[in-house]
Design an enzyme around this catalytic site. Structure first.
Site, mmCIF file in Angstrom:
data_model
loop_
_atom_site.group_PDB
_atom_site.id
_atom_site.type_symbol
_atom_site.label_atom_id
_atom_site.label_comp_id
_atom_site.label_asym_id
_atom_site.label_seq_id
_atom_site.Cartn_x
_atom_site.Cartn_y
_atom_site.Cartn_z
ATOM 1 N N ASP A 135 0.859 -1.183 0.000
ATOM 2 C CA ASP A 135 0.000 0.000 0.000
ATOM 3 C C ASP A 135 0.896 1.234 0.000
ATOM 4 O O ASP A 135 1.781 1.366 0.858
ATOM 5 C CB ASP A 135 -0.906 0.009 1.230
ATOM 6 N N ASP B 222 -15.345 -2.845 -1.582
ATOM 7 C CA ASP B 222 -14.948 -2.513 -0.219
ATOM 8 C C ASP B 222 -16.214 -2.245 0.577
ATOM 9 O O ASP B 222 -16.981 -1.332 0.233
ATOM 10 C CB ASP B 222 -14.047 -1.284 -0.203
#
Length: 239
Positions: A8, A129
């Protein structure tokens, strides 16, 4: 089941967030390309990359870091974060990404996802998500009334390569993935489903694999913290 080590990216660094909060970022390194090479050396078959700044900005922000990673590795990589138009999709695929992940745009402009999936077979995934079953967009900052399963089913015949399902409340919390919700989603569609969020032990990986329907799992913090040894986990999943 494929294990995807996660990198990330925030401000050019490798970080992990806690439940998607940018203010709760832990920095694990300032050389993402070297981290990617380390994961590849351990034997991974894929890498999972996220442009966290891009997810909020709606356009690529950590492009230099992503390009540096692509220059260092030979395994395929998928990227999500800030990819919201055809030009950006084409740009990333032309730079050597194996797959782009479309999240926010899957809710706001599903026709673009379908168009991209037709134009680039096997190279477009949808990121779903969810918080308590409902989809969140724009770096998880915007909650919607769209149910994760409904969104997944809407792409059933679109040619999407995979669905990446993240339970936001589990992400980065090292509390285990939401196996029940991920398995239910995988059983509701024929598209391969990749689990994300909370994968923090070998037991988690074994439990996901034991469902028989989950195609992959993404892990980040557990690999950086040493809770999962990547090489050991890869061997165990293949055996």
């Amino acid at each position: 089941m494929i294990l995807y080590p996660a990198i990330d990216l925030k401000d050019g660094q490798c970080v992990r967030l806690l439940r998607g909060e940018m203010s709760a970022a832990t920095v694990f390194g300032d050389d993402p390309a070297t981290q990617a090479a380390t994961f590849e050396a351990a034997g991974c078959d894929w890498l999972h990359l996220v442009d966290l700044n891009g997810a909020f900005a709606g356009q690529p922000v950590n492009a230099a870091a992503v390009e540096a990673i692509l220059a260092r590795i030979s395994v395929p990589a998928q990227l999500g974060g800030g990819i919201r138009d055809m030009a950006t999709i084409e740009m990333w695929l032309s730079k050597g990404l194996a797959r782009v992940i479309l999240g926010t745009v899957a809710v706001e402009n599903p026709d673009l996802v379908k168009q991209a999936a037709r134009a680039f077979p096997s190279q477009v995934a949808v990121g779903i998500d969810a918080r308590k079953g409902f989809v969140a967009t724009k770096g998880w900052a915007t909650e919607t009334t769209v149910q994760a399963t409904d969104l997944a089913r809407s792409f059933e015949d679109a040619g999407v390569a995979a669905l990446i399902y993240t339970d936001i409340d589990r992400d980065g919390a090292m509390q285990g993935p939401n196996i029940a919700a991920t398995e239910a989603l995988a059983r509701a569609v024929t598209i391969p489903v990749i689990a994300s969020g909370g994968v923090s032990s070998m037991a988690d990986l074994t439990a996901l694999q034991a469902t028989g329907v989950i195609a992959g799992a993404i892990s980040g913090r557990a690999l950086y913290d040493g809770a999962i040894d990547l090489a050991t986990a890869l061997k165990a999943l293949k055996s």
